[in-house]
Each structure stands twice: as C-alpha cells, then as structure tokens.
Design a protein around this motif. Structure first.
Motif: not given
Lengths: 122, 147, 179
Positions: B33, B96, B98, B109-110, B112-113, B116, B119, C134-137, C139, C142, C146-147
C-alpha cells in the motif's frame, strides 16, 4: 526526422526492438529463438506504454499523506503502469505454456527446428 | 536429468537465504500500500523461495507432494479473490466494491484498504502456486522419460 | 533523470537485445536476454514506473529466464545455421516499410514528458487526486490495480491460473492420469 531522434529516443528504440522481435519470429526456424523474439516484442510494447506515462519533473505515483493540495502534473501517470504490470505477469505465464509446448514437441520429434518438425510430421 | 549441486557453498547459502526471501516477500505484500510492490511481486518472490531449494538440493529433497499439487492452491487464491469480491454483492453493493465489506467500526476508505490487502493475498497465492507448478511441470516431464 | 541517462540505457537495451538474438548458443542468448530485462527495469525505474520496474526485475529477468533455462536444459541448446535468403529479404523489405510507417506516425505522438499529453488527461488525474481519500492507499498503482480496476486483475489472475493448468496438462505423463 532528426527531431524524432533527438527528442523522442524512446520511440525510436521501441521501433527498433519491435521490428527486431518480429524479424526474429519470422526468419528464425528455432522455436526457442522465436520465443526470445516474442519476448523482445512484448517488452518493446511495454516500453512504449511507460514512455507515454512520463511527465517532466514528476515523481513516482506514491502520494504522501501530508500532501494537501495535489497537482496531477507532479506525479507520473499511474494507469499505463497498472496495464503494463499485468502485461508482464501474463507474458511470463504465456511464456511458460509455450515452453511446455516446445518441450512436448522435442519429446515427440527430438528437434527444435521448425522445418525438421514439419518434415517428421508427414 | 538435472543433478542437484554438490557444493557446500550453494547448500549453506540456500539454507541462509531462503527464509530471508520469504520475509522479504511478506514485507513486499503487506507494504504494497505504501511502497512499490504488491501481490504479483510477492507471489514471484515466494515462488523463488520454493524453487531455490529444489534447484540446490534436487527434487527428492523438497516437499514434493505439496508442489506437485500446487495448482490446487492457485485455485484457492482465485476463490479468495472472487469471494472477497462477492461479499459486497450479497450485502447490497456492486461486485468488488470493497466499501461495502462487513468490517464493523470503519470508514468506507479504511474498508477499501483492507479489501485491497485481502485480494492482494489471493493474487499472491495464485501467482506463487502457478509459478511453482509451471516450473514443476517443465522439469518433471524432462526427468520422467529417462528413468 | 536527464535525457542523457535515457539515451545510455536505451542504447544498452538495444545492444543487449541484438546480442540475445544474434548469439549462436541459445544459453548465452537467454542470459543476455536477462541482462536486457534488467536494463529495461533500470530505465523504467528512472522514468518513474517503480512498480513496473520491480515486476520486470523479478518476473521478467528472474522467472522467465529460469523457465527458458529449464526448457533449454531439457531440450537442446544448439541452433542450426542455414541460409534462407529469399525469406530474409522479404522479411527485411516488409519490416522496413512497417518501420518507416511507425517512424512517420511517431511524429504525431506527444513529446516525451509532456504533462498535458492526451493519456495524462482523462481518468488518470482523478485517480491521482482521489485515491488517497477514497481508498486510504498512498500507492496509486496498487489502488488502481486492486480497487478501481479490480475486475481486470481478477480476469488476469484467472489467465495466470489457466496457464498453470495448461502447462500441467500438456506435460503430465500418461501414468500420472490415474492419480
């Protein structure tokens, strides 16, 4: 034409590698040599896509949480990176399948040359 | 047939380096991540840590039953991926998505973290198992005929 | 990364590719191909595609070289030389025309490093702006892999798995089918 060579060297290298790959796949009769040509052609297309993702004075697409006002011009375009990342892994699995076919053919006909295999198949 | 190497240096280095590769693969997977890396790279590194002892010690010195059936593990990885994708579909979201995962006490958002990460684990299992399985198939066929 | 470094690495990549193709022994060719992969990985790391560079170094230079070496070890690594001038001339002619067309077309491509080029405009700026929120990521690669484009990745993982099954079925021995 000189402009292309000076300012777009990546595209020129892409064209050279792409043509080299196709040429080897057409001309060489050795099956493993053909696969080497296929590999070079695949990677040349990846080079093309990565070149499209470059932005001048940009950094890698990893965003620090401290950044508040984000300018997309400051980061490299992540979309071609994702596409090429998957292309590399798919490329190696197709390479595995083709090498499996090459080994099976060698077991059957005891040669790797295309014309000799065709001869023995008759 | 491919003979195992009869060298003290190779054997000792293989023993030392295999757990290091596995640890690095785990790091690449979990840190995907925040830094370069992710499921595909971690899976290949895991596969390398399994293939290296086979090269060094020969095919008899490996966990051959597990590796012969490694392709089943690959199916499990895809099922994990698709299962995490299907959960939100059951719970009223899209396939899909999440953000709809049933993890209590978290922002979307967490969720989704963590989705990810889930998967990525599935991708790692599939890639590692498939790489080991392809290596095994390529090698086994060549060795089987001479015996 | 200056343009000079790019020139150097591109030159090295092209030279190693030529070496991999025109060397007579296939073992040497495959190992030169691994060097070519590493030079491309260095080039991509310099161009900002660190994830792709990592994958190319691990998968392209490591795993595919291993597969090539195992296959060569179990078959033969001598390539037979033979003259087949007509095919060569026809291929060179056709590929020369194709190369001229590609070079001609590349004039219309954006300059390398243009931040306003068409591929950088549409959806990628949305990914860059919103992915952390939106995804807390951090990178972005990634997150997109993945999303945002998870369905692609699912299909692609299935392709890899199918390749594994295909290999297994192509190379299994006859007495193996009972178990």
């Amino acid at each position: 034409m000189a402009d292309i060579l000076l300012y777009r060297p990546h595209f020129v290298a892409f064209i050279i590698l792409f043509l080299l790959g196709i040429y080897i796949m057409v001309v060489c009769l050795n099956l493993v040599k053909k696969l080497i040509g296929m590999y070079i052609m695949q990677t040349s297309i990846m080079l093309f896509f990565i070149t499209l993702a470059v932005k001048e004075d940009s950094t890698i697409p990893i965003i620090l949480p401290s950044v508040t006002a984000l300018a997309p011009e400051a980061y490299a375009n992540p979309l071609p990176h994702v596409l090429m990342l998957t292309a590399i892994v798919v490329g190696v699995s197709t390479l595995g399948v083709s090498l499996a076919m090459v080994i099976a053919l060698y077991r059957e006909y005891n040669t790797l040359e295309e014309d000799q295999i065709l001869e023995k198949m008759k | 047939m491919i003979q195992p190497l009869d060298s003290v240096i190779v054997h000792t280095l293989t023993r030392v380096i295999t757990p290091v590769i596995q640890l690095f693969a785990l790091y690449v997977l979990i840190h995907g991540h925040d830094s370069p890396g992710g499921g595909f790279q971690a899976g290949t590194l895991f596969a390398a840590s399994v293939i290296l002892p086979i090269i060094a010690f020969g095919i008899q010195g490996s966990l051959s039953v597990l590796e012969r059936r490694a392709i089943i593990l690959g199916g499990i990885g895809i099922l994990l991926f698709a299962g995490i994708g299907l959960l939100p579909l059951i719970l009223g979201g899209e396939f899909l998505n999440y953000g709809k995962l049933p993890i209590p006490g978290m922002e979307a958002s967490a969720r989704r973290h963590w989705g990810i990460l889930g998967i990525e684990i599935g991708v790692t299992i599939t890639v590692a198992a498939t790489a080991v399985s392809i290596y095994y198939s390529l090698r086994e066929r060549g060795e089987g005929e001479e015996k | 990364m200056t343009l000079f470094d790019d020139y150097l690495l591109l030159l090295l990549a092209v030279v190693t590719a030529l070496g991999a193709v025109f060397v007579r022994d296939l073992f040497s060719g495959v190992l030169t191909l691994a060097a070519y992969s590493f030079f491309l990985a260095l080039l991509w790391a310099g161009l900002g595609a660190v994830d792709v560079a990592f994958t190319e170094a691990v998968v392209g230079a490591g795993l595919s070289t291993l597969f090539f070496l195992v296959a060569l070890y179990l078959t033969s690594h001598q390539e037979e030389v033979r003259k087949q001038l007509p095919v060569r001339i026809m291929a060179l002619g056709g590929l020369g025309i194709l190369g001229f067309l590609l070079l001609f077309g590349s004039v219309d491509l954006p300059v390398v490093g243009d931040p306003k080029s068409l591929p950088s405009k549409h959806v990628s700026s949305h990914y860059l702006r919103k992915s952390l929120e939106e995804t807390d990521t951090p990178n972005v690669v990634t997150a997109v892999l993945a999303d945002y484009r998870g369905f692609d990745t699912l299909g692609e993982t299935t392709v890899i798995f199918t390749a594994g099954i295909a290999c297994w079925m192509l190379l299994r021995r006859r007495d193996d089918s009972a178990t």
